[in-house]
Design an enzyme around this catalytic site. Sequence first.
Site, PDB file in Angstrom:
ATOM      1  N   GLU A  90      42.130  35.184  23.454  1.00 45.33           N
ATOM      2  CA  GLU A  90      43.231  36.120  23.637  1.00 45.33           C
ATOM      3  C   GLU A  90      44.567  35.450  23.380  1.00 45.33           C
ATOM      4  O   GLU A  90      44.768  34.296  23.737  1.00 45.33           O
ATOM      5  CB  GLU A  90      43.248  36.605  25.090  1.00 45.33           C
ATOM      6  N   CYS A 330      44.988  36.027  31.849  1.00 45.88           N
ATOM      7  CA  CYS A 330      43.831  35.320  32.375  1.00 45.88           C
ATOM      8  C   CYS A 330      42.462  35.692  31.815  1.00 45.88           C
ATOM      9  O   CYS A 330      41.477  35.770  32.550  1.00 45.88           O
ATOM     10  CB  CYS A 330      43.774  35.486  33.876  1.00 45.88           C
TER      11      CYS A 330
HETATM   12  N1  SAH Z   1      44.536  25.843  32.431  1.00 41.71           N
HETATM   13  C1  SAH Z   1      45.958  25.854  32.486  1.00 41.71           C
HETATM   14  C2  SAH Z   1      46.611  26.933  31.647  1.00 41.71           C
HETATM   15  C3  SAH Z   1      45.967  28.287  31.566  1.00 41.71           C
HETATM   16  S1  SAH Z   1      46.095  29.376  32.936  1.00 41.71           S
HETATM   17  C4  SAH Z   1      46.443  25.916  33.907  1.00 41.71           C
HETATM   18  O1  SAH Z   1      45.608  25.963  34.802  1.00 41.71           O
HETATM   19  O2  SAH Z   1      47.634  25.828  34.142  1.00 41.71           O
HETATM   20  C5  SAH Z   1      47.785  29.823  33.048  1.00 41.71           C
HETATM   21  C6  SAH Z   1      48.213  30.140  34.468  1.00 41.71           C
HETATM   22  O3  SAH Z   1      47.629  31.376  34.918  1.00 41.71           O
HETATM   23  C7  SAH Z   1      47.792  29.082  35.470  1.00 41.71           C
HETATM   24  O4  SAH Z   1      48.846  28.822  36.358  1.00 41.71           O
HETATM   25  C8  SAH Z   1      46.640  29.778  36.167  1.00 41.71           C
HETATM   26  O5  SAH Z   1      46.356  29.215  37.411  1.00 41.71           O
HETATM   27  C9  SAH Z   1      47.127  31.199  36.227  1.00 41.71           C
HETATM   28  N2  SAH Z   1      46.102  32.196  36.546  1.00 41.71           N
HETATM   29  C10 SAH Z   1      44.801  32.187  36.232  1.00 41.71           C
HETATM   30  N3  SAH Z   1      44.172  33.246  36.732  1.00 41.71           N
HETATM   31  C11 SAH Z   1      45.101  33.983  37.377  1.00 41.71           C
HETATM   32  C12 SAH Z   1      45.074  35.205  38.110  1.00 41.71           C
HETATM   33  N4  SAH Z   1      43.948  35.876  38.270  1.00 41.71           N
HETATM   34  N5  SAH Z   1      46.228  35.647  38.639  1.00 41.71           N
HETATM   35  C13 SAH Z   1      47.389  34.966  38.462  1.00 41.71           C
HETATM   36  N6  SAH Z   1      47.474  33.812  37.785  1.00 41.71           N
HETATM   37  C14 SAH Z   1      46.345  33.320  37.259  1.00 41.71           C
END
Ligand code: SAH
Length: 339
Positions: A90, A330
């Site tokens: 995505e 996400c």
């Molecule tokens: N792996 C990296 C980057 C990708 S995720 C990281 O962990 O930073 C990007 C951001 O979205 C991260 O801060 C992650 O924790 C957040 N994220 C993932 N799932 C989420 C959700 N269901 N609700 C809100 N933020 C989420």
Amino acid sequence: MMEISRLYKSELKDIFSERNEPSFRAKQLFEWLHGKRVSDFSQMTNLPASTRSWLASEYTITRAECIRRQRSSDGTEKYLLSFADGNCVETVAMLYEHGLSVCVSTQVGCRMGCRFCASTQNGLVRSLTAGEMLAEVYAASDLYGMPVDSVVLMGIGEPLDNFDEVMRFYDILTDADGYGMKNRSVTLSTCGIIPEIMRLASLKKQLTLSISLHAAFPEKRSSIMPVNLRYPLEDLIPACRRYVEITGRRISFEYTVIHGFNDGEDDAEKLAELVRGFQSHVNVIPVNEAGRGDFRATRKQAESFAEKLSARGVNATVRRTLGNDISAACGQLRRDTVN
Ligand code: SAH
């Protein structure tokens, strides 16, 4: 066939010198690939036909094909992009006052296992190449119909679990002969892989590093982010301080509010303690209901947690959430389409 779009200009020079062709062609080729962004060698009109022909027989130009497209009422667009092997990721395009920002995926799936995240639910399939990540930016630019001003590596995957290709992506994207993105317009977000954070520090890149904290107490963090068992908060925070010392760049922190779990006064107090002295910014985000388990928060609850932080002198804001109606967060589109 080799992927030409992931190669540095210096590597293109080597290719031409092996063929006894002039090295200035490397710059021309690079401009075609990343500046004008053509999809076929035959369009590279300032290269001799014979050159184009051996290039086409040995190399491919990576493209991403858009197989699903959603547009949110706020103008955010989300694309499901597919690559040559059929795998898809995505990519999200978000329009801000300062321009178009594209959220780029770095892997097909993820092996970090964060409980609240949809991208990791079926593990890692493979990492993306730099050429594929560039193709995401170029496709988003074409589909949205605007040049891309900034990139956040916050799509599917953990960028520091794909270190070398992500660095290639960054270097090529910011090369003035190519897309020419500003160095500081790229944000890399990580769940906190400490050795790779230190490796990144040693390269002294001008990108912005963002750390996904989501909990300030070690046991709490481990319960939602397994990475904390391997690289615990008590080591992560000092590593962040070293990163700032070495690079002279600020770090920002992401904190996803899960109501009733990590948004109490004690959580705010502990978080304020951790980020004290960082001159840093905490982005507070209400959790998007995407993962396993019962994780919920309203925007109001996130705002109320941000206020608790502000009251303790922490620079915290709830980011404008874009694309909620298309669940532009996400890994949900890929999950819903692939599985
Ligand atoms: N792996 C990296 C980057 C990708 S995720 C990281 O962990 O930073 C990007 C951001 O979205 C991260 O801060 C992650 O924790 C957040 N994220 C993932 N799932 C989420 C959700 N269901 N609700 C809100 N933020 C989420």
